[in-house]
Scaffold this active site. Structure first.
Site, short mmCIF file in Angstrom:
data_model
loop_
_atom_site.label_atom_id
_atom_site.label_comp_id
_atom_site.label_asym_id
_atom_site.label_seq_id
_atom_site.Cartn_x
_atom_site.Cartn_y
_atom_site.Cartn_z
N LYS A 188 1.05 -1.47 -0.02
CA LYS A 188 -0.34 0.42 0.14
C LYS A 188 0.29 1.07 -0.20
O LYS A 188 1.86 0.92 0.97
CB LYS A 188 -0.79 0.21 1.26
N THR A 189 0.36 2.25 -1.11
CA THR A 189 1.25 3.23 -1.24
C THR A 189 0.28 4.55 -0.17
O THR A 189 1.27 5.73 -0.17
CB THR A 189 1.73 3.85 -2.53
N LYS A 190 -0.66 4.31 -0.08
CA LYS A 190 -0.86 5.25 0.87
C LYS A 190 -0.85 6.72 2.09
O LYS A 190 0.19 7.15 1.97
CB LYS A 190 -2.48 5.21 0.82
N GLN A 193 2.20 8.01 0.75
CA GLN A 193 1.19 10.00 -0.19
C GLN A 193 1.33 10.43 1.31
O GLN A 193 1.40 11.32 0.83
CB GLN A 193 0.05 9.08 -0.97
N CYS A 385 33.12 -3.23 31.50
CA CYS A 385 32.45 -2.51 32.61
C CYS A 385 31.60 -2.80 34.40
O CYS A 385 32.69 -4.03 34.32
CB CYS A 385 31.24 -1.18 31.87
N LEU A 386 30.80 -3.35 34.11
CA LEU A 386 29.73 -3.44 35.67
C LEU A 386 30.33 -4.50 35.18
O LEU A 386 29.83 -5.54 36.46
CB LEU A 386 28.56 -3.35 35.35
N HIS A 511 34.97 -0.27 27.57
CA HIS A 511 33.41 -0.07 26.15
C HIS A 511 34.11 -0.52 24.87
O HIS A 511 34.54 -0.52 23.83
CB HIS A 511 33.22 0.51 26.33
N GLU A 513 33.12 -2.78 22.80
CA GLU A 513 32.00 -2.74 22.41
C GLU A 513 31.71 -1.32 21.17
O GLU A 513 31.73 -1.74 19.91
CB GLU A 513 30.83 -3.29 22.51
N1 GLN Z 1 27.56 1.02 37.24
C1 GLN Z 1 29.17 0.91 36.63
C2 GLN Z 1 29.70 2.41 36.93
O1 GLN Z 1 29.48 3.37 37.11
C3 GLN Z 1 29.56 0.55 35.75
C4 GLN Z 1 29.45 1.47 34.63
C5 GLN Z 1 29.23 0.74 33.26
O2 GLN Z 1 29.13 -0.48 33.25
N2 GLN Z 1 28.75 1.79 32.17
O3 GLN Z 1 31.06 2.16 37.43
#
Ligand code: GLN
Length: 533
Positions: A188-190, A193, A385-386, A511, A513
């Site tokens: 459907k294109t509506k 639009q 981290c945590l 981190h 990641e």
């Molecule tokens: N809560 C923890 C702190 O502030 C870890 C923070 C986190 O995992 N980004 O040190």
């Protein structure tokens, strides 16, 4: 002159506008251009740093310590330019700047208004990239959906910019949804639009319409969109759901000739094509088709139900799957459900455990229990981290015998504060942008596994935390066999812990990641996954 591509979204949110923007950036880089991508978020928070992951998903941290929208993660993974605070504008930060100017008296008695004061500031921020004269393109993604009240100043700004820059230097791209109605077996294109009608009401005529769809668009549908939305027929682009991986999206858009259509509209041609990059990217999909290994990885956290909360972690695992030719199944486990009586049942079927970052005390005991299982059962473990802080607490409790060991974030009265507030945090009174943020160096112990993995003695990684391993306990932790594999020597802060007599057990305060890319997997993720098969 720098060319601008303004990307808006229509019909519904979660269309993958960020991925589209990142893919356009990628295609233009393949064509040899230098590209900057920025995200304009219409909410009133100054940055997403104070928002819950349930509200906003992951907070993506750049090298300079900006807490930004997770779309910047897509931009960094798909393109090569490093990003910073300037790549994420929020309405909150715009108002903050304008209101401080007003208090200083900069407006000399004028009435301060959305137009021109707010829109001027938005335009100034968008155009600040022109300071880099080598930049060919600036891609601007406007967050939210056309029709949102708070998005209006941003749409007005890009309307004005198109007018100032002219059609040879700017274009509007609208990403929209073409729903498939099963009962009628029809696309459907509506809604599209209507969305374009709304845009036109604001004064924006899209030049290109990117259609998110689960079915191929027929010629008839393309004709209809072209006719009713007033765009060239070849500027109606199909963006079909990609079958295996988000990293296939640029290839699909290339098949639709999106990059060539953009260049044609700007009346320019490709520079030198980046063939090595193109080859590397295409190879990823050969790997997906023929994996050589299989691993099941548990990711254990408290935001498990939300796909976006650990976005960069999941993506980094995907990258490690590419570099290890491994098909990876991620098992998401809610840390609140883990107890000592069910932990072995939960973790016995996985080949690796990853505990990501987080805040507050919910689910902490489940994390500690799972980490104990990984340590005692030689299960490869990566704590971030945590996750690293929990691993240190677990070690203190169950190896050093400090039963009451805890983080002061969880139990401020603990008799063994293994994880404690960093000294600079004691004077902090405001929550926004006050953590230890951004890139810091870490010296690696040459005897460590981390050194072997990174093959470097000094590394730089991004951070976002307030608490740290308490140095007072280091002698006891080390004596019981914990290796401090990396420290930040400037602040005498523990960055990496390892357990040497375990096949693969690493906790990092930073981190990793945020620095992994599909064609350049982060070394820690690469090595972690290789240890799981
Ligand atoms: N809560 C923890 C702190 O502030 C870890 C923070 C986190 O995992 N980004 O040190």
């Amino acid at each position: 002159m720098t060319k601008y591509i303004f990307i808006t979204g229509g019909v519904v949110s979660s269309l993958g506008k960020g991925l589209t923007a990142a893919s356009v950036g990628h295609l233009l880089e393949l064509d040899g251009f230098k590209v900057a991508i920025l995200k304009a978020d219409p909410y009133l928070n100054i940055d997403p740093g104070t928002m819950s992951p349930f509200q906003h998903g992951e907070v993506y941290v750049t090298t300079d310590g900006a807490e930004t929208d997770l779309d910047l993660g897509h931009y960094e993974r798909f393109t090569s330019e490093p990003l910073s605070q300037t790549n994420n504008i929020t309405a909150g930060s715009i108002y903050n700047t304008v209101l401080s100017q007003e208090r200083r008296g900069d407006f000399l008695g004028a009435t301060v208004q959305v137009i021109p004061h707010i829109t001027n500031e938005i335009n100034r921020r968008i155009r600040s990239f022109e300071a880099d004269s080598s930049l060919d393109f600036v891609i601007v993604e406007i967050g939210g959906t056309v029709g949102d009240i708070e998005g209006l100043p941003f749409l007005e700004s890009i309307r004005q910019l198109r007018n100032t820059l002219g059609p040879k230097n700017s274009l509007h791209m609208h990403v929209t949804l073409i729903p498939y109605i099963k009962a009628a077996e029809e696309l459907k294109t509506k809604p599209t639009q209507h969305s374009v009608e709304k845009l036109r009401g604001i004064g924006i005529q899209p030049d290109i319409i990117v259609c998110r769809t689960e079915k191929n668009l027929t010629e008839e549908i393309k004709n209809k969109i072209s006719l009713f939305c007033n765009v060239d027929h070849d500027s109606v682009i199909e963006e079909i759901d990609v079958p295996h991986s988000i990293y296939e999206l640029p290839l699909f858009l290339k098949k639709e000739k999106l990059d060539q259509i953009i260049l044609k509209k700007f009346d320019i041609t490709s520079k030198t094509r980046n063939l090595p990059l193109e080859k590397k990217w295409q190879n990823l999909f050969e790997i997906i088709k023929s994996p050589e290994h299989y691993s099941k990885i548990a990711v254990l956290g408290k935001y498990i139900d939300l796909q976006d909360a650990y976005k960069s972690i999941y993506e980094s695992i995907v990258h490690a799957g590419f570099s290890n030719r491994t098909k990876i199944e991620i098992v998401r486990i809610d840390s609140e459900t883990v107890t000592s009586s069910n932990v072995s049942e939960i973790l016995s079927s996985v080949q690796g455990l990853l505990v990501p970052g987080g805040f507050g005390n919910r689910g902490i005991e489940g994390k500690i229990t799972a980490i104990q299982y990984a340590r005692e059962n030689a299960l490869p473990f990566l704590g971030i981290c945590l996750g690293m802080q929990c691993a240190t607490i677990e070690f203190a409790r169950n190896v050093c015998g400090l039963e009451m060991a805890n983080s002061v974030e969880v139990d401020p009265q603990t008799s063994h504060p293994i994880i404690t507030l960093m000294p600079k945090q004691h004077t902090v009174t405001q929550m926004g942008k006050t953590m230890r943020l951004g890139s810091y160096s870490c010296d690696l112990d040459p005897k460590s596994l981390s050194y072997k993995i990174y093959q470097e003695s000094v590394i730089n990684e991004r951070h976002r935390h307030r608490y740290e391993v308490n140095n007072d306990y280091l002698p006891q932790l080390k004596e019981s066999g914990l290796r401090i594999a990396g420290i930040n020597s400037l602040n005498n802060l523990v960055e990496i812990i390892e357990i040497p007599d375990h096949p693969w057990f690493i906790g990092v305060q930073f981190h990793p990641e945020f620095q992994s890319k599909p064609i350049k997997t982060h070394p820690l993720f690469d090595s972690f996954i290789s240890a799981t098969h």
